[in-house]
Structure formats: C-alpha cells, structure tokens
Design a protein around this motif. Structure first.
Motif, PDB file in Angstrom:
ATOM      1  N   ALA A 217       0.833  -1.204   0.000  1.00  0.00           N
ATOM      2  CA  ALA A 217       0.000   0.000   0.000  1.00  0.00           C
ATOM      3  C   ALA A 217       0.871   1.259   0.000  1.00  0.00           C
ATOM      4  O   ALA A 217       1.777   1.409   0.824  1.00  0.00           O
ATOM      5  N   PRO A 219       0.729   5.509   0.044  1.00  0.00           N
ATOM      6  CA  PRO A 219      -0.110   6.695   0.231  1.00  0.00           C
ATOM      7  C   PRO A 219       0.264   7.812  -0.723  1.00  0.00           C
ATOM      8  O   PRO A 219       1.431   7.981  -1.087  1.00  0.00           O
ATOM      9  N   GLY A 223      -1.714  11.064   2.247  1.00  0.00           N
ATOM     10  CA  GLY A 223      -2.416   9.921   2.821  1.00  0.00           C
ATOM     11  C   GLY A 223      -3.890   9.855   2.501  1.00  0.00           C
ATOM     12  O   GLY A 223      -4.566   8.913   2.930  1.00  0.00           O
ATOM     13  N   LEU A 226      -4.866   5.975  -1.189  1.00  0.00           N
ATOM     14  CA  LEU A 226      -4.063   4.793  -0.894  1.00  0.00           C
ATOM     15  C   LEU A 226      -4.204   3.824  -2.067  1.00  0.00           C
ATOM     16  O   LEU A 226      -5.316   3.466  -2.448  1.00  0.00           O
ATOM     17  N   SER A 228      -2.743   0.124  -3.781  1.00  0.00           N
ATOM     18  CA  SER A 228      -1.978  -1.106  -3.591  1.00  0.00           C
ATOM     19  C   SER A 228      -2.181  -2.002  -4.804  1.00  0.00           C
ATOM     20  O   SER A 228      -3.079  -1.775  -5.623  1.00  0.00           O
ATOM     21  N   THR A 258      -7.688   7.971   4.925  1.00  0.00           N
ATOM     22  CA  THR A 258      -7.891   7.732   3.497  1.00  0.00           C
ATOM     23  C   THR A 258      -9.288   8.174   3.062  1.00  0.00           C
ATOM     24  O   THR A 258     -10.254   7.993   3.775  1.00  0.00           O
ATOM     25  N   VAL A 261      -9.429   4.713  -2.058  1.00  0.00           N
ATOM     26  CA  VAL A 261      -8.561   3.530  -1.996  1.00  0.00           C
ATOM     27  C   VAL A 261      -8.683   2.765  -3.302  1.00  0.00           C
ATOM     28  O   VAL A 261      -9.787   2.612  -3.841  1.00  0.00           O
TER      29      VAL A 261
END
Length: 332
Positions: A217, A219, A223, A226, A228, A258, A261
């Motif tokens: 992950a 940021p 932040g 996020l 990944s 977050t 995502v």
C-alpha cells in the motif's frame, strides 16, 4: 421503486416459461444471493430456470453455503439458450456478463439492478438506483408477483443485502433495508450462519494475500489516497485462488485518513486484460464510478471497478489526478 418498471418485469416473468439467470463477472454477495433468489423464485412459479455464471474462475468460497452447485449452476450456456429469456441481475453493463454474447443468443433480456450507471441494456429494465442492493429490488419484485419468501429465498436475499451494505454500515443502509432484513429473518434467514460463513471462515491463503496488499500500500496526497497492487507471484506464493482478493480492499479503506482507496491485481495469462482494479471511497468522498468509467469500467459512487492494460504507474497517476481534479487540485 419505479412501479411501471416493476410491473413490466413482473408481467414478463409471468408470461414466459423458460429462463436463464446470470450476473456479472467476479460475483460478490449481492450477485450470488440475487442469482439464487431469482432462480428459486422462478422455480416456485413453475418455470424452467437455469443459473449461469460463465468463465473459468472459481466462485468465492464464502458463498458456498448457499449451494448454487446443488441447484444446478452452469458454467457455460446450455444448448437451448436461444429458447430462454435472459434475466441479468446486479449487472450494470452487458459487457460484465462473462458468457460471450449471451444477450444476442437469447430472444429477450430482463435487466434487474441497482447501479446508478446501469446502461439499461435490457428489453425491459428494472433499475432502482436508491436501493441498497439488487437483493432489495428483488424483494419488492417478489412481493408484486407474488412469490413466497421461503427460508432459502430469504437467506439468499439476506446475503445480498448484508454484503452490499457492509453489514449495514455503509451509507447505502436505509430504514427500508433494515426493515427488509427483519422481514427476511422472520422468513427464515439464519443471521448467525450467514455471518459465520461470509465473514468468519477466511482461508489462510486469503489472509496471506491480504498481508501482501497491506505491504504494498502506497499513500498519496498526504495519505488521502491509498493505492496497492497484487501481482501473480503474490497469488502463487500465498497458494491463493483468484476470488481470494475479494474484500481485501475493505481492509485498505479502513486506514486512517484515506478518502480514496484502489487495489489493482494482475490477471492470469490469457485474461482479456492485464489488470483489474477496485475503487472505494468514503461517504463524503469522490465518485469512484466516474474514475472507473475513465478506464471503461463502472459501479457505484462509493464502490466501482475496471479492467485495463495500463501499467501500474499509469493507473496510479490517473487515479491520483482524478482525485485532485475532484478536489479542486488541492493537495491538502
């Protein structure tokens, strides 16, 4: 509920005798629960119904307790598909049906869904954008036909509702969805069994895959974003099957601070695209379905997905740029 649309679909289900029920690729709890509930309702009405989820990928193991295989789930279209009305549940775009050209091979299509970006690809569409789930749409449809809520139908619908509302914690949870849950429990849905099977029967390889996603992950924007990824070696090293990536993004969404995502996974060789992405945002955040559409995907405002041949760097840059644009290009 759009009453004319509901009445039209109810009439279609009464009028025809043979059906093939399907849903979208990589089915989740709403797709699988709605698929089974629709099939069981048609059988109760005395119809000839088959369920179809095409493609080679195994189904998510956490929904095995619903017993789709025991009810004759097909993984390829039946020989007589041209004689059956297609019922697509929880499928926002025709392109997300994994069985090739299924709509063209059937004489008529009924499209039952709740995604706000549904393309209305059916001959008759029942799309209720403010419903918590397709399971909720089906509950209203069954009441109109009418179809009796047997314990098995109730449990399938409850699974659809509870998973798409995030156990009644997401912003799509409404008084209506909570009242429906109570009705389904009264009709025989086993709350404890659904919770145990869906949320507390996690295979160890899935947890190992989650660990890889957490390790990777990254940021961005202080932040607030996020991102990944999971590559093929992660699945191989963990001994994990394709469906084990389902739900991992919800752990990433829980990271403090977050707002957006993304989880991108590399697909097996021979897949139609190189990567598949999932997007999530919090209630006051970005409309991730708009970001997904930039990749040719779609979904909900708070949960969406896409497939692409872009590199991971290109995907990340597009996601971060879209987030900044939606927030007036403010980095903080």
């Amino acid at each position: 509920m759009q009453q004319p649309d509901l009445s039209a679909v109810a009439a279609e289900l009464r009028r025809h005798d043979r059906f093939v029920v399907t849903s979208h690729e990589n089915p989740d709890g709403d797709a699988i629960g709605s698929l089974l509930a629709m099939h069981l309702a048609l059988v109760q009405l005395g119809k000839d119904s088959v369920m179809l989820l095409g493609g080679p990928a195994p189904l998510p193991g956490e929904y095995g307790f619903l017993g789709l295989e025991a009810h004759g789930l097909l993984r390829a279209a039946p020989a007589d598909v041209a004689e059956r009305v297609l019922v697509a549940v929880d499928c926002a775009q025709e392109s997300r049906i994994p069985e090739p050209a299924l709509r063209e091979r059937t004489p008529r299509t009924l499209n039952i869904d709740h995604h706000h970006d549904n393309t209305r690809f059916g001959d008759v569409d029942l799309v209720v954008e403010d419903a918590s789930s397709t399971g909720e749409v089906l509950a209203d449809l069954f009441a109109a036909i009418p179809v009796g809520l047997t314990p098995e139908i109730a449990e399938a619908l409850y699974t659809a509702v509870v998973t798409d509302t995030g156990r009644f914690q997401y912003s799509n949870t409404t008084p209506k969805s909570l009242r429906l849950a109570a009705e389904l429990v009264e009709a025989g849905a086993d709350v404890s069994r659904v919770f145990l099977e869906v949320y507390e029967s996690t295979p160890l390889p899935k947890l190992k895959l989650l660990a890889r996603a957490l390790e990777r992950a990254r940021p961005f924007v202080d932040g607030r974003v996020l991102v990944s990824e999971l590559v093929r070696a992660d699945f191989e090293d963990a001994g994990a099957q394709e469906p084990y990536s389902e739900g991992i993004i919800d752990h990433l969404r829980s990271v403090e601070g977050t707002e957006l995502v993304a989880l991108v996974r590399e697909l097996p060789p021979g897949a139609a695209s190189m990567r598949k992405g999932s997007l999530r945002s919090h209630p006051a955040g970005v409309d991730v379905s708009a970001i997904a559409r930039a990749f040719g995907g779609g979904g909900h405002k708070r949960a969406a997905g896409f497939s692409t041949d872009m590199s991971m760097d290109e995907i990340t840059r597009l996601i971060v740029d879209a987030f900044l644009a939606a927030n007036g290009n403010r980095a903080a």
